[in-house]
Design a protein around this motif. Structure first.
Motif, PDB file in Angstrom:
ATOM      1  N   ILE A 197      36.398  27.905  34.456  1.00 44.18           N
ATOM      2  CA  ILE A 197      36.408  28.094  33.003  1.00 44.18           C
ATOM      3  C   ILE A 197      37.324  27.060  32.355  1.00 44.18           C
ATOM      4  O   ILE A 197      36.967  26.430  31.354  1.00 44.18           O
ATOM      5  CB  ILE A 197      36.856  29.534  32.655  1.00 44.18           C
ATOM      6  CG1 ILE A 197      35.787  30.530  33.113  1.00 44.18           C
ATOM      7  CG2 ILE A 197      37.136  29.669  31.156  1.00 44.18           C
ATOM      8  CD1 ILE A 197      36.196  31.987  32.979  1.00 44.18           C
TER       9      ILE A 197
ATOM     10  N   LEU B  65      43.232  29.378  25.997  1.00 47.18           N
ATOM     11  CA  LEU B  65      42.668  28.141  26.531  1.00 47.18           C
ATOM     12  C   LEU B  65      41.701  27.508  25.534  1.00 47.18           C
ATOM     13  O   LEU B  65      41.633  26.289  25.377  1.00 47.18           O
ATOM     14  CB  LEU B  65      41.931  28.503  27.817  1.00 47.18           C
ATOM     15  CG  LEU B  65      41.185  27.440  28.583  1.00 47.18           C
ATOM     16  CD1 LEU B  65      42.153  26.396  29.108  1.00 47.18           C
ATOM     17  CD2 LEU B  65      40.426  28.074  29.747  1.00 47.18           C
TER      18      LEU B  65
ATOM     19  N   VAL C  46      43.152  32.300  30.026  1.00 46.94           N
ATOM     20  CA  VAL C  46      41.761  32.665  29.799  1.00 46.94           C
ATOM     21  C   VAL C  46      41.811  34.033  29.147  1.00 46.94           C
ATOM     22  O   VAL C  46      42.408  34.961  29.697  1.00 46.94           O
ATOM     23  CB  VAL C  46      40.982  32.738  31.132  1.00 46.94           C
ATOM     24  CG1 VAL C  46      39.547  33.203  30.876  1.00 46.94           C
ATOM     25  CG2 VAL C  46      40.990  31.407  31.848  1.00 46.94           C
ATOM     26  N   GLU C  47      41.230  34.174  27.986  1.00 44.96           N
ATOM     27  CA  GLU C  47      41.280  35.469  27.304  1.00 44.96           C
ATOM     28  C   GLU C  47      40.418  36.483  28.058  1.00 44.96           C
ATOM     29  O   GLU C  47      39.256  36.235  28.325  1.00 44.96           O
ATOM     30  CB  GLU C  47      40.784  35.316  25.873  1.00 44.96           C
ATOM     31  CG  GLU C  47      41.774  34.560  25.025  1.00 44.96           C
ATOM     32  CD  GLU C  47      41.126  34.002  23.780  1.00 44.96           C
ATOM     33  OE1 GLU C  47      41.417  34.540  22.709  1.00 44.96           O
ATOM     34  OE2 GLU C  47      40.331  33.057  23.900  1.00 44.96           O
ATOM     35  N   MET C  48      41.035  37.596  28.387  1.00 48.84           N
ATOM     36  CA  MET C  48      40.327  38.599  29.178  1.00 48.84           C
ATOM     37  C   MET C  48      40.469  39.978  28.559  1.00 48.84           C
ATOM     38  O   MET C  48      41.386  40.250  27.796  1.00 48.84           O
ATOM     39  CB  MET C  48      40.878  38.613  30.591  1.00 48.84           C
ATOM     40  CG  MET C  48      40.259  37.531  31.451  1.00 48.84           C
ATOM     41  SD  MET C  48      40.732  37.659  33.170  1.00 48.84           S
ATOM     42  CE  MET C  48      42.169  36.609  33.159  1.00 48.84           C
ATOM     43  N   VAL C  49      39.547  40.834  28.937  1.00 51.00           N
ATOM     44  CA  VAL C  49      39.585  42.224  28.508  1.00 51.00           C
ATOM     45  C   VAL C  49      40.787  42.887  29.181  1.00 51.00           C
ATOM     46  O   VAL C  49      41.046  42.656  30.359  1.00 51.00           O
ATOM     47  CB  VAL C  49      38.285  42.931  28.934  1.00 51.00           C
ATOM     48  CG1 VAL C  49      38.349  44.421  28.645  1.00 51.00           C
ATOM     49  CG2 VAL C  49      37.094  42.288  28.242  1.00 51.00           C
ATOM     50  N   SER C  50      41.496  43.698  28.441  1.00 50.23           N
ATOM     51  CA  SER C  50      42.694  44.289  29.035  1.00 50.23           C
ATOM     52  C   SER C  50      42.315  45.300  30.109  1.00 50.23           C
ATOM     53  O   SER C  50      41.269  45.933  30.058  1.00 50.23           O
ATOM     54  CB  SER C  50      43.558  44.926  27.955  1.00 50.23           C
ATOM     55  OG  SER C  50      43.074  46.177  27.613  1.00 50.23           O
ATOM     56  N   GLY C  51      43.145  45.407  31.114  1.00 51.35           N
ATOM     57  CA  GLY C  51      42.920  46.368  32.181  1.00 51.35           C
ATOM     58  C   GLY C  51      42.046  45.866  33.306  1.00 51.35           C
ATOM     59  O   GLY C  51      41.812  46.563  34.284  1.00 51.35           O
ATOM     60  N   VAL C  52      41.551  44.644  33.181  1.00 51.95           N
ATOM     61  CA  VAL C  52      40.725  44.084  34.252  1.00 51.95           C
ATOM     62  C   VAL C  52      41.591  43.158  35.085  1.00 51.95           C
ATOM     63  O   VAL C  52      42.455  42.459  34.553  1.00 51.95           O
ATOM     64  CB  VAL C  52      39.521  43.318  33.657  1.00 51.95           C
ATOM     65  CG1 VAL C  52      38.718  42.640  34.746  1.00 51.95           C
ATOM     66  CG2 VAL C  52      38.646  44.262  32.855  1.00 51.95           C
ATOM     67  N   ASP C  53      41.377  43.163  36.394  1.00 48.93           N
ATOM     68  CA  ASP C  53      42.107  42.257  37.274  1.00 48.93           C
ATOM     69  C   ASP C  53      41.884  40.836  36.799  1.00 48.93           C
ATOM     70  O   ASP C  53      40.849  40.512  36.249  1.00 48.93           O
ATOM     71  CB  ASP C  53      41.560  42.319  38.696  1.00 48.93           C
ATOM     72  CG  ASP C  53      41.164  43.711  39.087  1.00 48.93           C
ATOM     73  OD1 ASP C  53      40.127  44.165  38.595  1.00 48.93           O
ATOM     74  OD2 ASP C  53      41.887  44.326  39.851  1.00 48.93           O
ATOM     75  N   SER C  54      42.837  39.983  37.083  1.00 46.54           N
ATOM     76  CA  SER C  54      42.634  38.582  36.752  1.00 46.54           C
ATOM     77  C   SER C  54      41.430  38.081  37.538  1.00 46.54           C
ATOM     78  O   SER C  54      41.040  38.653  38.545  1.00 46.54           O
ATOM     79  CB  SER C  54      43.864  37.767  37.126  1.00 46.54           C
ATOM     80  OG  SER C  54      44.062  37.797  38.523  1.00 46.54           O
ATOM     81  N   LEU C  55      40.827  37.020  37.056  1.00 45.67           N
ATOM     82  CA  LEU C  55      39.678  36.426  37.727  1.00 45.67           C
ATOM     83  C   LEU C  55      40.096  35.759  39.027  1.00 45.67           C
ATOM     84  O   LEU C  55      41.257  35.384  39.206  1.00 45.67           O
ATOM     85  CB  LEU C  55      39.047  35.375  36.812  1.00 45.67           C
ATOM     86  CG  LEU C  55      38.374  35.917  35.553  1.00 45.67           C
ATOM     87  CD1 LEU C  55      38.156  34.782  34.556  1.00 45.67           C
ATOM     88  CD2 LEU C  55      37.045  36.564  35.900  1.00 45.67           C
TER      89      LEU C  55
END
Lengths: 273, 273
Positions: free
Chosen positions: B260, B207, B243-252
């Motif tokens: 965002i 994004l 949206v760039e996210m840390v791997s292994g975390v549920d989506s926002l």
């Protein structure tokens, strides 16, 4: 491997940790409080099992406990299997998530320990709402925030409701309490952090572009929705930044504003699984 | 000026709009549904009074109605003043916000009308959760989104809970329903919009930086938390962004991810009041 114990005996002493759950997560010095950490549902229970928190026991219906088979393989704790009815009677209300786990609170990390391993920190002042606090941890976990520092007036991230809303991420994102406020922020600054206060004040600068100006570690100072940060906290920061908003609109929810700020400053480059 | 009518008569016909509030906001073809728009609390009632929605009546305790004196000066509607007890009995539950207003639904705008006045649009698919939908409108209002287009599977933004969670911004941010899905997105494209689907899919682009690549009008396509957008919707978009996210975390949460994205693409330059 966790030991499955089938019982419908509501008086079973092994179930004592699960009684009166609506108060059991309170601090031990409060009425009914035992300071336990309570996880609800397979996702959050799975995160508890994978965390550093010492799990005491599980309680659930058979189907949900079977779903956790892999996560339970490596732990040696009793897992009580009951009907949904027995579970509801023990707990005191109906849980539609079907599985619970309780854990003790390990010794919390110090602020120094957290600071040493993070490039982005969130520092909270007066975030007393359990749901906002839980949502903030979830957003921190998703957006690469390395730790959360709790200033005055914050509620306990390990309350059941915060654990649930965080999707269990309060168990993964390290947090610690700053005793001196706002003077304790100097600890962060001494470790190379730039302290950026998020505030709509007129003298704040737009959040957009903050990363270019501050390439090093950043601690984002966030206040509660409504009152926002105190003047003392803003004065103690190195820079005041704002999320640019349309005039006349209420400020954003604190967890939402935090998510925007986390996104703006995080390295945020790891791909999704 | 609104007419203050003091009454403790629970059977007063003027109070009929406020009975059985938990179902009155449903569509008229549903049981108990009257399709009314219901605002709770001084902030949201104030926004309803300032909106294009034709207000039918207010009901509140005296203190709350007095707080709305300025907003009531320009409207000609009955304002029923009762005790909190009478109010609770009429409504059917206790409202701690102390004031209510009901309005009719005006004719909704068309998608074309919305498109013509916006530079950034949100297009929703399957956002059925009332709280998420309300939060999304609040975030849209704060971050300069000009309108919201509802695709299939979205709930009614005018439900009482959505109105409340949105802080009344569902009454300010225009919305319309797209009948053809996803083919109707061509209407947006024909007006110069680039349709960007928000999805964690592997072939999506970050994004961050989207605004530089797409300087013109953008329609952000958002799906529900959990399932996300359908493949058909993603295929119908011009670009897939994440949206760039840390791997292994549920989506926002969808409203948080939306915030965002709104921040990232909005002009976002108007100062706060």
């Amino acid at each position: 491997m966790a030991q499955l114990i089938f019982t419908e005996d509501r008086a079973h002493p092994g179930l004592d940790d699960f009684r009166d759950l609506s108060t059991a997560d309170r601090r031990p010095d409060r009425p009914g409080g035992r300071g336990l950490v309570i996880a609800e549902g397979t996702v959050v229970v799975g995160r508890l099992l994978a965390s550093r928190y010492p799990v005491r026991a599980l309680l659930g219906v058979e189907r949900r406990l079977r779903e956790l088979e892999d996560e339970l393989a490596g732990v040696d704790v009793p897992a009580y299997v009951t009907s949904a009815e027995t579970m509801a009677e023990v707990v005191g209300f109906h849980l539609n998530r079907g599985v619970l786990a309780v854990a003790d609170r390990p010794e919390p990390p110090t602020v120094s320990q957290i600071v040493d391993s993070a490039q982005v920190l969130a520092v909270l002042e007066g975030v007393g709402d359990h749901e906002n606090l839980g949502a903030l941890f979830r957003n921190a976990a998703a957006l690469g925030v390395g730790g959360i520092v709790l200033g005055p007036g914050c509620s306990d991230p390990l309350y059941r409701r915060s654990v649930r809303v965080s999707m269990g991420h309060v168990l993964r994102v390290p947090f610690a309490t700053l005793d001196s406020w706002p003077g304790g922020l100097d600890v962060l600054r001494a470790r190379g952090f730039t302290v950026a206060a998020l505030t709509p004040r007129a003298d704040s600068v737009p959040l957009r572009g903050l990363r270019e100006k501050v390439p090093g570690p950043i601690a984002l100072l966030l206040g509660a929705e409504g009152p926002g940060l105190t003047d003392e906290a803003i004065e103690a920061a190195d820079v005041a930044v704002r999320v640019e908003m349309v005039s006349g609109v209420d400020s954003l929810n604190v967890a939402t504003a935090a998510a925007i700020a986390f996104h703006e400053v995080s390295a945020g480059s790891a791909p999704l699984e």
